[in-house]
Design an enzyme around this catalytic site. Structure first.
Site, short mmCIF file in Angstrom:
data_model
loop_
_atom_site.label_atom_id
_atom_site.label_comp_id
_atom_site.label_asym_id
_atom_site.label_seq_id
_atom_site.Cartn_x
_atom_site.Cartn_y
_atom_site.Cartn_z
CB ALA A 176 -0.94 0.08 1.30
CE1 TYR A 177 -2.49 5.04 1.22
CE2 TYR A 177 -1.74 3.54 2.78
CZ TYR A 177 -2.85 4.39 2.42
OH TYR A 177 -4.04 4.36 2.79
NE ARG A 178 5.13 3.73 -6.61
CZ ARG A 178 4.89 2.68 -7.43
NH1 ARG A 178 3.68 2.48 -7.76
NH2 ARG A 178 5.91 1.92 -8.20
CG LEU A 179 5.01 2.73 1.92
CD1 LEU A 179 4.32 3.03 3.36
CD2 LEU A 179 6.66 3.32 1.89
CG HIS A 180 6.38 -1.58 -3.59
ND1 HIS A 180 5.20 -1.41 -3.86
CD2 HIS A 180 7.07 -0.64 -4.49
CE1 HIS A 180 4.84 -0.64 -4.72
NE2 HIS A 180 6.04 0.01 -5.18
#
Length: 201
Positions: A176-180
């Protein structure tokens, strides 16, 4: 080792890769085993193309090709290659870098025999990556090979498997939110011990 749970859990990166591929086979529309294979030419200029990953072994990843193709020649010269596997439906990818070796024994013979007859004849007819006058010229070569090789052509000596024995495997899953989530497995030699660390997204 770095603590990993869920889809990243396990002590064998090849088993994790097999599990991810099996999941993709249930959700990807086409070619869940497609990988973007990267090589470099004699000048160090990178090349990339899609190929099909045919086997995830206990120590390597295997695909098949014409050894005279651009990728075959570049791999033979460099002795190394890289690829990325991306499952869009799962929002996951695997990146692999490693050393290469030829698989041209019984394993290659068995895989070649499992292919459709037209694919086997096509392997004989195509001088992959070389200039071609026309589609008609290619089909004429296929007709000639069909007459010569019959209904059970053997594997061509210029066609077979390439195994990538990885020095590095990275597993990536969308967050989520590009917090891979990213975990990279590394070793100094193809028979070495793996170390694992989490990477920033």
């Amino acid at each position: 080792m770095t603590e990993r749970t869920g889809v990243f859990a396990g002590d064998d990166p090849f088993e994790i890769a097999r599990n991810w591929l099996a999941a993709a086979e249930q959700s990807e529309v086409n070619d869940p085993n497609a990988i973007a294979l990267s090589t470099v030419d004699a000048e160090g200029l990178p090349n990339a193309r899609m190929v099909l990953l045919k086997d995830i072994e206990d120590a390597g990843f295997v695909f098949y090709t014409n050894y005279g193709s651009a990728k075959g020649r570049e791999i033979a010269a460099a002795g190394r290659a890289a690829f990325v596997w991306h499952a869009k439906s799962l929002r996951r990818q695997i990146r692999v870098r490693g050393l290469t070796e030829i698989e041209d024994g019984e394993q290659a013979d068995a895989y070649f025999a499992s292919r459709s007859l037209k694919s086997r004849l096509g392997a004989w007819a195509s001088a992959q990556s070389s200039p071609l006058e026309s589609r008609a010229a290619l089909m004429a070569k296929v007709a000639k090979v069909t007459a010569e090789k019959g209904v059970n052509p053997p594997r061509p000596p210029f066609w077979g498997g390439i195994r990538i024995r990885p020095l590095e495997i990275e597993f990536w899953a969308d967050g989520a939110y590009r917090l891979h989530d990213r975990f990279v497995w590394r070793r100094d030699a193809t028979d070495g011990v793996w170390s694992v660390e989490r990477l920033s997204p």
